[in-house]
Design a protein around this motif. Structure first.
Motif, short mmCIF file in Angstrom:
data_model
loop_
_atom_site.label_atom_id
_atom_site.label_comp_id
_atom_site.label_asym_id
_atom_site.label_seq_id
_atom_site.Cartn_x
_atom_site.Cartn_y
_atom_site.Cartn_z
N LYS A 193 25.39 -14.71 -25.02
CA LYS A 193 26.51 -15.81 -25.05
C LYS A 193 28.04 -15.10 -24.23
O LYS A 193 28.61 -15.23 -23.07
CB LYS A 193 27.68 -17.21 -25.86
N PRO A 194 28.88 -13.46 -25.22
CA PRO A 194 29.67 -12.53 -24.25
C PRO A 194 29.02 -12.79 -23.36
O PRO A 194 29.84 -12.53 -22.52
CB PRO A 194 29.97 -12.10 -25.87
N ALA A 195 27.87 -11.64 -23.66
CA ALA A 195 27.73 -10.96 -21.96
C ALA A 195 27.23 -12.88 -20.90
O ALA A 195 27.48 -11.80 -19.63
CB ALA A 195 26.36 -10.55 -22.28
N ILE A 196 26.83 -13.40 -21.43
CA ILE A 196 26.49 -14.50 -19.78
C ILE A 196 27.72 -14.49 -19.89
O ILE A 196 28.11 -14.65 -18.41
CB ILE A 196 25.45 -15.72 -20.74
N PHE A 248 30.74 -12.83 -19.38
CA PHE A 248 31.47 -11.75 -18.74
C PHE A 248 30.49 -11.94 -17.28
O PHE A 248 31.43 -12.09 -16.47
CB PHE A 248 30.97 -10.53 -19.66
N TYR A 249 29.34 -11.51 -17.35
CA TYR A 249 28.57 -11.52 -15.92
C TYR A 249 28.61 -12.21 -15.71
O TYR A 249 28.64 -12.58 -13.67
CB TYR A 249 27.57 -10.92 -15.99
N ASN A 250 28.38 -13.94 -15.93
CA ASN A 250 29.25 -14.80 -15.35
C ASN A 250 30.56 -14.75 -14.04
O ASN A 250 30.35 -15.02 -12.83
CB ASN A 250 29.28 -16.12 -15.54
N PHE A 251 31.34 -14.39 -15.34
CA PHE A 251 32.92 -14.01 -14.17
C PHE A 251 32.82 -13.30 -13.36
O PHE A 251 33.18 -12.99 -12.26
CB PHE A 251 33.87 -13.30 -15.42
N VAL A 286 23.09 -10.76 -15.56
CA VAL A 286 22.58 -10.12 -16.52
C VAL A 286 21.91 -9.34 -17.05
O VAL A 286 20.96 -9.20 -16.26
CB VAL A 286 23.04 -11.31 -17.61
N PRO A 287 22.84 -7.64 -16.73
CA PRO A 287 21.75 -6.53 -17.45
C PRO A 287 20.67 -6.34 -18.33
O PRO A 287 20.54 -7.54 -18.77
CB PRO A 287 22.89 -4.93 -17.52
N TYR A 326 37.14 -11.25 -21.08
CA TYR A 326 36.04 -10.77 -21.53
C TYR A 326 35.49 -9.38 -22.00
O TYR A 326 34.21 -9.65 -22.67
CB TYR A 326 35.07 -11.50 -20.49
N CYS A 327 36.19 -8.65 -21.53
CA CYS A 327 35.44 -7.48 -22.21
C CYS A 327 36.43 -6.45 -22.29
O CYS A 327 37.35 -6.19 -21.72
CB CYS A 327 34.64 -6.68 -21.23
#
Length: 259
Positions: free
Chosen positions: A120-123, A125-128, A133-134, A175-176
């Motif tokens: 969820k944190p990856a999704i 951040f990259y949505n932001f 998502v890599p 987020y990061c």
């Protein structure tokens, strides 16, 4: 442009060169074209890696970049410098994340981006960032040099700061957290560029808005804060221009008679 520019301008991306919808404003593109015509070199200085901003570089016609907070540098398309994180250090960060914090990681170099797990944190951040998502590859650092890690979290980096004194931790978004070798910064990468290309006598300017721009502002001759910049950065600025959604780049360049 002649071999040596009359000035060099370093542009942060998010919140600076990019508007809130993660695009380059028409007025900014026009301003950068005018810089080229005036023998002034624009350079991107960002926390992001080269491979994720190629479209921005193409759109803005900027071919020089201080990437990953100074951990990788290209000048007019040619590689100048990279600052890789030691594999043994990444091993320790991975182990600490798995056993103590459960914070997922991203792995960055000039060519690739990978994540340690689909989470969820990856999704979030990259949505932001409005990016895909890599791919997942938690072992990528064993086969590829890594210049920057990301802690994908909204809090919790304080324990890492205590645990890994050889690394630098800078919160880049909500987020990061950007992670790279201690001593590295945008200013560190800029110094490498100026020294390598014998440009130390060229006047330097920088536009920025965030905490990872502080060292850059302390280094350049003329620091320019965006209207949306954080307070500590505004305190270092020679000039505060309009925000990134209101032609702040063009207005700042005009203030210094660069265009």
């Amino acid at each position: 442009m002649t071999n040596k520019p009359d000035a060099i301008i370093f542009f942060d991306l998010d919140g600076t060169l990019l508007t809130s919808d993660v695009t380059v404003a028409k007025t900014t593109i026009e301003a950068i074209n005018n810089l080229h015509n005036n023998n002034i070199m624009p350079v991107i200085a960002t926390g992001r890696t080269v491979c994720e901003v190629q479209h921005i570089m193409k759109q803005s016609k900027i071919d020089s970049i201080v990437a990953m907070n100074g951990q990788s540098v290209f000048y007019q398309g040619s590689h100048v410098f990279s600052n890789n994180i030691d594999i043994s250090v990444i091993d320790r960060v991975m182990a600490y994340s798995k056993t103590r914090t459960n914070i997922p990681l991203s792995f960055y170099n000039d060519k690739i981006m990978r994540i340690s797990e689909l989470s969820k944190p990856a999704i979030k951040f990259y949505n932001f960032l409005k990016q895909p998502v890599p791919p997942v590859d938690s072992d990528i650092y064993r086969s590829e040099p890594i210049q920057m890690l990301l802690l994908l979290c909204e809090d919790g980096e304080e324990e890492y700061i205590k645990q890994f004194p050889e690394l630098c931790f800078i919160r880049n978004t909500q987020y990061c957290v950007d992670v790279f070798n201690r001593g590295g910064s945008k200013a560190f990468g800029i110094k490498k560029l100026l020294e390598n290309k014998k440009l130390l006598d060229v006047p330097t300017y920088a536009f920025g808005d965030g905490l990872n721009d502080l060292e850059m502002f302390e280094l350049v001759d003329h620091p320019i804060a965006m209207g949306n910049a954080v307070t500590p950065l505004k305190k270092l600025a020679e000039f505060i221009t309009d925000d990134h959604n209101n032609d702040g780049i063009a207005k700042g360049l005009k203030h210094f008679s660069l265009i």
